[in-house]
Design a protein around this motif. Structure first.
Motif, short mmCIF file in Angstrom:
data_model
loop_
_atom_site.label_atom_id
_atom_site.label_comp_id
_atom_site.label_asym_id
_atom_site.label_seq_id
_atom_site.Cartn_x
_atom_site.Cartn_y
_atom_site.Cartn_z
N TYR A 78 0.56 -2.71 -0.97
CA TYR A 78 0.41 -1.27 -1.21
C TYR A 78 1.27 -0.85 -2.38
O TYR A 78 2.24 -1.51 -2.74
CB TYR A 78 0.74 -0.46 0.04
N ASN A 87 2.56 5.28 -1.40
CA ASN A 87 1.50 5.34 -0.40
C ASN A 87 2.09 4.94 0.96
O ASN A 87 1.77 3.89 1.51
CB ASN A 87 0.34 4.43 -0.80
N SER A 123 -0.14 4.01 3.93
CA SER A 123 -0.59 2.62 3.98
C SER A 123 0.47 1.73 4.63
O SER A 123 0.15 0.89 5.48
CB SER A 123 -0.89 2.13 2.55
N TRP A 132 -5.19 5.27 -4.74
CA TRP A 132 -4.46 4.11 -4.21
C TRP A 132 -5.24 2.81 -4.23
O TRP A 132 -4.66 1.74 -4.07
CB TRP A 132 -4.03 4.39 -2.77
#
Length: 180
Positions: free
Chosen positions: A133, A137, A140, A34
């Motif tokens: 982000y 994800n 996040s 990520w």
């Protein structure tokens, strides 16, 4: 750089003794999935981060990096960075935690302290903060929303992620939106 303290954390400058922890954490496949770090992440990458990147940011005023610890003498368990954006009064955040420190509310606590300091006119003095982000994800996104970032009305935009064009989403937090 001002060290920050929360109920159970100390946030201060990453130091030479943190190089092994930075190397181990940034070699974690979940972090590499990520965050656009060099891949493979080498010990030299960790040395550069601690010895050159962090001090350069402080000296230039372009960004500030806090290491997250449970006490002044505890090992590094994560990092939060505030990076000045090109738009006046704005900055973007980035962060990571070691696998062992995840899911205990540590990053929410650390981000709340950093965002409060970044938005405080007596702290870093920003008017708004940005959080970006990659879709997928959701950890996040939930983390950012827990601190107060707003993603409503956000349209995806394209970013370069290690040479690949990917869609990302960006939220915003202003002084009056901070939670905690």
């Amino acid at each position: 750089m001002q060290a920050l303290r929360t109920a159970r954390l100390v946030l201060d400058t990453p130091r030479e003794t943190d190089i092994p922890a930075v190397f181990a954490a940034c070699s974690d496949p979940e972090i590499l999935r990520w965050i656009p770090l060099p891949e493979p992440y080498t010990r030299e990458s960790a040395e550069f981060f601690v010895r050159s990147y962090v001090p350069h940011g402080l000296a230039s005023g372009r960004f500030t990096v806090w290491g997250i610890r449970e006490s002044e003498t505890s090992p590094l368990i994560g990092v939060v960075e505030v990076r000045r954006d090109d738009a006046p009064g704005a900055a973007s955040l980035g962060c990571w935690l070691t696998p062992a420190a995840r899911r205990g509310g540590v990053m929410t606590e650390a981000l709340t302290a950093v965002c409060a300091h970044a938005l405080d006119p007596e702290g870093l003095g920003f008017e708004r903060l940005h959080w970006e982000y990659l879709p997928g994800n959701e950890v996040s996104r939930r983390l950012a929303e827990a601190v107060g970032f707003d993603f409503s009305g956000v349209e995806p935009h394209t970013i370069d992620f290690r040479g690949e064009q990917r869609q990302s989403l960006r939220g915003e937090l202003s002084r009056d939106g901070l939670r905690g």
